[in-house]
Enzyme design. Sequence first.
Site, PDB file in Angstrom:
ATOM      1  N   ASP A  34       0.853  -1.191   0.000  1.00 27.38           N
ATOM      2  CA  ASP A  34       0.000   0.000   0.000  1.00 27.38           C
ATOM      3  C   ASP A  34       0.893   1.247   0.000  1.00 27.38           C
ATOM      4  OD1 ASP A  34      -3.208   0.543   0.958  1.00 27.38           O
ATOM      5  OD2 ASP A  34      -1.793   2.215   1.129  1.00 27.38           O
ATOM      6  N   ILE A  35       0.484   2.246  -0.762  1.00 24.11           N
ATOM      7  CA  ILE A  35       1.291   3.465  -0.886  1.00 24.11           C
ATOM      8  C   ILE A  35       1.317   4.265   0.424  1.00 24.11           C
ATOM      9  CG2 ILE A  35      -0.491   5.097  -1.700  1.00 24.11           C
ATOM     10  CD1 ILE A  35       1.470   5.857  -3.973  1.00 24.11           C
ATOM     11  N   ASN A  92     -12.769  -3.237   2.221  1.00 20.93           N
ATOM     12  CA  ASN A  92     -13.794  -2.196   2.263  1.00 20.93           C
ATOM     13  C   ASN A  92     -14.694  -2.347   1.042  1.00 20.93           C
ATOM     14  OD1 ASN A  92     -12.889  -0.842   4.652  1.00 20.93           O
ATOM     15  ND2 ASN A  92     -11.171  -0.036   3.459  1.00 20.93           N
ATOM     16  N   GLU A 100     -12.031   3.411  -1.263  1.00 18.44           N
ATOM     17  CA  GLU A 100     -11.463   4.512  -2.053  1.00 18.44           C
ATOM     18  C   GLU A 100     -11.278   4.094  -3.519  1.00 18.44           C
ATOM     19  OE1 GLU A 100      -6.991   6.307  -2.228  1.00 18.44           O
ATOM     20  OE2 GLU A 100      -7.766   5.873  -0.230  1.00 18.44           O
ATOM     21  N   VAL A 101     -10.800   2.879  -3.721  1.00 20.48           N
ATOM     22  CA  VAL A 101     -10.488   2.425  -5.083  1.00 20.48           C
ATOM     23  C   VAL A 101     -11.522   1.364  -5.499  1.00 20.48           C
ATOM     24  CG1 VAL A 101      -8.758   1.377  -6.581  1.00 20.48           C
ATOM     25  CG2 VAL A 101      -8.032   2.867  -4.704  1.00 20.48           C
ATOM     26  N   HIS A 105     -10.271  -5.298  -3.524  1.00 18.63           N
ATOM     27  CA  HIS A 105      -8.937  -5.565  -2.976  1.00 18.63           C
ATOM     28  C   HIS A 105      -9.051  -5.939  -1.518  1.00 18.63           C
ATOM     29  CE1 HIS A 105      -9.861  -1.261  -2.640  1.00 18.63           C
ATOM     30  NE2 HIS A 105      -9.220  -1.283  -1.469  1.00 18.63           N
ATOM     31  N   HIS A 107      -6.814  -5.799   2.005  1.00 23.88           N
ATOM     32  CA  HIS A 107      -5.628  -5.290   2.711  1.00 23.88           C
ATOM     33  C   HIS A 107      -5.127  -6.404   3.628  1.00 23.88           C
ATOM     34  CE1 HIS A 107      -6.642  -0.849   2.120  1.00 23.88           C
ATOM     35  NE2 HIS A 107      -7.811  -1.417   1.857  1.00 23.88           N
TER      36      HIS A 107
END
Length: 121
Positions: A34-35, A92, A100-101, A105, A107
């Site tokens: 993750d960024i 999420n 957000e994206v 995905h 995490h």
Amino acid sequence: MATYDDNNIFARILRGEIPCQRLYEDEFALAFPDIKPQAPCHVLVIPKGKYVSATDFGAMATPEEITGFYRAVSLVAEKVGVAESGYRLIANAGPDSRQEVPHFHVHILGGRLLGAMLVAP
Ligand code: 5GP
């Protein structure tokens, strides 16, 4: 179900248009850090298919895609060294989760004691 946006950031990462450190990749999944890491280990695992969210993935992905994806999640947890010490998976989905994206995905968070499951909004 929301329509898949081909220009979301993770779609662009999958196409190689945005760089990432490819920690693991197979025909079903790609994993990268993750960024904005929230823990010493914070890795994202995304399916190769075009799924907006966990809801979309669970409803629409093939059994092979679902099995392949979750096998990849387990392999990544081993590979990044948190399988023994423990980790948390977060996916999420939708507005209340603040996803957000809009590409499904998971995490993988670990590398320290993670504390309470939810923090205050
Ligand atoms: P979400 O809130 O959708 O569950 O999480 C999206 C995650 O993607 C966030 O933790 C955010 O830091 C991460 N992220 C957003 N853009 C990028 C990017 O360009 N590269 C990487 N590696 N992570 C990103």
